[in-house]
Design a protein around this motif. Structure first.
Motif, mmCIF file in Angstrom:
data_model
loop_
_atom_site.group_PDB
_atom_site.id
_atom_site.type_symbol
_atom_site.label_atom_id
_atom_site.label_comp_id
_atom_site.label_asym_id
_atom_site.label_seq_id
_atom_site.Cartn_x
_atom_site.Cartn_y
_atom_site.Cartn_z
ATOM 1 N N LEU A 8 4.081 -0.663 9.353
ATOM 2 C CA LEU A 8 2.840 -0.371 8.652
ATOM 3 C C LEU A 8 2.139 0.766 9.377
ATOM 4 C CD1 LEU A 8 0.501 -0.875 6.669
ATOM 5 C CD2 LEU A 8 -0.392 -2.572 8.299
ATOM 6 N N ILE A 9 1.881 1.844 8.677
ATOM 7 C CA ILE A 9 1.082 2.944 9.214
ATOM 8 C C ILE A 9 -0.305 2.852 8.593
ATOM 9 C CG2 ILE A 9 0.826 5.450 9.442
ATOM 10 C CD1 ILE A 9 3.859 5.700 9.016
ATOM 11 N N ILE A 10 -1.329 2.823 9.432
ATOM 12 C CA ILE A 10 -2.696 2.825 8.923
ATOM 13 C C ILE A 10 -3.257 4.216 9.177
ATOM 14 C CG2 ILE A 10 -4.927 1.665 8.909
ATOM 15 C CD1 ILE A 10 -3.616 -0.743 10.209
ATOM 16 N N GLY A 11 -3.471 4.952 8.111
ATOM 17 C CA GLY A 11 -3.833 6.357 8.228
ATOM 18 C C GLY A 11 -5.320 6.607 8.190
ATOM 19 N N PHE A 12 -5.758 7.570 8.979
ATOM 20 C CA PHE A 12 -7.145 8.041 8.919
ATOM 21 C C PHE A 12 -7.383 8.734 7.578
ATOM 22 C CE2 PHE A 12 -10.351 11.364 9.969
ATOM 23 C CZ PHE A 12 -11.399 10.513 10.323
ATOM 24 N N LEU A 47 -10.052 8.247 0.443
ATOM 25 C CA LEU A 47 -9.880 8.560 -0.966
ATOM 26 C C LEU A 47 -8.632 9.424 -1.141
ATOM 27 C CD1 LEU A 47 -13.565 9.495 -1.912
ATOM 28 C CD2 LEU A 47 -12.370 7.345 -2.428
ATOM 29 N N ASP A 48 -8.010 9.319 -2.301
ATOM 30 C CA ASP A 48 -6.877 10.195 -2.608
ATOM 31 C C ASP A 48 -7.356 11.644 -2.635
ATOM 32 O OD1 ASP A 48 -5.492 7.876 -2.885
ATOM 33 O OD2 ASP A 48 -4.895 8.195 -4.968
ATOM 34 N N SER A 49 -6.452 12.560 -2.306
ATOM 35 C CA SER A 49 -6.784 13.981 -2.367
ATOM 36 C C SER A 49 -5.782 14.706 -3.253
ATOM 37 C CB SER A 49 -6.772 14.594 -0.957
ATOM 38 O OG SER A 49 -5.446 14.829 -0.524
ATOM 39 N N ASP A 50 -6.180 15.871 -3.716
ATOM 40 C CA ASP A 50 -5.308 16.659 -4.595
ATOM 41 C C ASP A 50 -4.064 17.159 -3.871
ATOM 42 O OD1 ASP A 50 -7.118 16.360 -6.659
ATOM 43 O OD2 ASP A 50 -8.145 18.260 -6.256
ATOM 44 N N PHE A 51 -4.119 17.202 -2.548
ATOM 45 C CA PHE A 51 -3.031 17.823 -1.789
ATOM 46 C C PHE A 51 -2.230 16.829 -0.945
ATOM 47 C CE2 PHE A 51 -6.444 20.905 -2.451
ATOM 48 C CZ PHE A 51 -5.754 21.875 -3.163
ATOM 49 N N LYS A 62 2.712 2.926 -0.814
ATOM 50 C CA LYS A 62 1.328 3.354 -0.608
ATOM 51 C C LYS A 62 0.388 2.196 -0.900
ATOM 52 C CE LYS A 62 -2.044 6.740 -2.403
ATOM 53 N NZ LYS A 62 -2.965 5.826 -3.079
ATOM 54 N N LYS A 63 -0.592 1.978 -0.018
ATOM 55 C CA LYS A 63 -1.530 0.875 -0.193
ATOM 56 C C LYS A 63 -2.938 1.334 0.191
ATOM 57 C CE LYS A 63 -3.125 -3.399 -0.475
ATOM 58 N NZ LYS A 63 -3.263 -4.121 -1.764
ATOM 59 N N SER A 64 -3.880 1.215 -0.741
ATOM 60 C CA SER A 64 -5.280 1.497 -0.445
ATOM 61 C C SER A 64 -5.926 0.246 0.126
ATOM 62 C CB SER A 64 -6.016 1.937 -1.717
ATOM 63 O OG SER A 64 -5.542 3.195 -2.151
ATOM 64 N N ILE A 65 -6.648 0.407 1.217
ATOM 65 C CA ILE A 65 -7.286 -0.731 1.878
ATOM 66 C C ILE A 65 -8.781 -0.450 2.035
ATOM 67 C CG2 ILE A 65 -5.246 -1.547 3.131
ATOM 68 C CD1 ILE A 65 -6.137 0.109 5.522
#
Length: 414
Positions: A8-12, A47-51, A62-65
């Motif tokens: 599990l990678i928890i991304g900034f 938040l999701d980004s265009d890039f 992909k998982k939004s937390i």
């Protein structure tokens, strides 16, 4: 280990490899773990980004937390990862205690990206017009937070040998908690340079960098106000193209075509931009870590001129792929010489190949990291037993972080 392992990678933020070196590094980490049999989930509260990259194309879920939410507890219990990787210390602060509480056996890895406390202390010294000293780090609040995070984790990935030395010598962190992992690229040969645009086919100076990163904005200001006037005075036909994601209005206002200073905005393909340029200018005055833009320049066969901060820990004892210069006038002079002298340009281009092959060996570091993670998976109990300071900080600091998070969570429900 042949059994399925879960990471599990928890991304900034969600990875944007075309926007920043940090995004590129994250994709390198994903590649290493995927090649070693890990099923990977990337989670983030951003938040999701265009890039952002399409993670599914790389076989990554992909998982939004949410921040300060018990929903993360339910998520991680169900996922039950073997390894959790925190993207920067702020993420470990936010989610580390939840991981430790709900998946105590999971190996916890911190990717520092670079030492934030070093970057912050250098920026402060720069603004106060004084030299940075290592002792400056000890008074930084961010240093206390970052070092505590490193100690709480089973392993921290450090991108710079200079930062490895700071952590071991200044902060007395046990080397077994640290792993030196620079940017990783494929080997090159001098024959590969022949496949790139030639000296004659290239034109213009270039700078490239994400403008959300303060050192990049400062570098462009420095170029515009101090260095570019000296270059233009001696070399009137010179052109500088400045590329970078997320340029603010203050960046765009520096656009001055009449003076050969062009703000180009985001590069659709950074590699193509750098390959077409003849020289990269990167007079970086503060920062930390390794400079992805300078490694990318070497891969593109584009010599660069940078400062001692820019080149820090990037080239071992090898000759730089261009020049390292801190004096404004000398920087400008050497920029012109490097731009105009084809023989010098070709030699410094070859220096870049030597640096890549000596310092950024993809297979070597990838294999070492994989072996170390597997070793931790097999015997984490012994590893943690010898990390008393980490256990101490986990016991006390996680309690305070936990209760603050629970208070915020309760408050949000009102």
């Amino acid at each position: 280990m042949n059994q399925l392992k879960k990471l599990l990678i928890i991304g900034f933020v969600w990875p944007e490899p075309n926007s920043s070196a940090a995004g590129g590094r994250m994709m390198q980490l994903i590649s290493i773990f995927a090649a070693n049999g890990f099923e990977i989930t990337f989670a983030s509260a951003a938040l999701d980004s265009d890039f952002m990259v399409n993670l599914s194309e790389f076989g990554v879920a992909k998982k939004s937390i949410e921040l300060n939410s018990a929903s993360f507890d339910d998520f991680i219990i169900e996922l039950n990862p073997n390894v959790v990787l925190f993207d920067r210390f702020m993420i470990e602060e936010q989610f580390g205690w939840r991981v430790a509480e709900n998946c105590p056996n999971a190996i916890r890895i911190l990717d520092t990206e670079d030492l934030h406390c070093l970057r912050t202390a250098r920026q402060k010294a720069f603004k106060e017009n004084r030299d940075f000293e290592i002792v400056d780090l000890f008074s930084e609040e961010v240093a206390k937070r970052e070092i505590a995070s490193i100690l709480r984790c089973d392993l921290s990935l450090i991108i710079s040998e200079f930062e490895m030395n700071i952590l071991q010598d200044a902060f007395r962190i046990n080397k077994v908690l640290l792993f030196y992992l620079p940017f990783l690229v494929d080997k090159m040969s001098e024959n590969d340079l022949l496949k790139l645009p030639s000296f004659e086919d290239r034109k213009n100076f270039v700078f490239i960098g994400n403008f959300l990163h303060e050192p990049n904005w400062n570098t462009v200001q420095y170029l515009k106000e101090a260095i570019w006037p000296s270059i233009k005075e001696e070399f009137p036909e010179a052109v500088l193209e400045v590329y970078g994601a997320y340029p603010s209005q203050k960046v765009l206002q520096l656009h001055q075509p009449k003076n050969g200073f062009f703000i180009m905005g985001r590069a659709e393909d950074a590699n193509e931009v750098v390959k077409k340029a003849r020289v990269v200018l990167a007079p970086i005055r503060f920062g930390a870590g390794l400079k992805g833009k300078l490694l990318e320049a070497m891969q593109c066969g584009t010599p660069s001129i940078t400062t001692s901060i820019g080149s820090e820990a990037m080239h071992a004892n090898l000759s730089w792929s261009g020049f390292i210069e801190d004096d404004v006038l000398e920087f400008a002079k050497k920029a012109i010489v490097l731009y105009q002298d084809e023989n010098l340009w070709k030699q410094t281009q070859k220096n870049g190949v030597a640096i890549i092959n000596e310092c950024y060996q993809k297979d070597k570091y990838s294999n070492e990291l994989a072996a170390l993670v597997n070793s931790l998976l097999m015997d984490s109990k012994s590893h943690r037993l010898h990390n008393f300071m980490g256990n101490l900080l986990q016991f006390h600091a996680y309690k305070s972080t936990m209760y603050m998070s629970k208070w915020i969570e309760a408050k949000n429900k009102i």
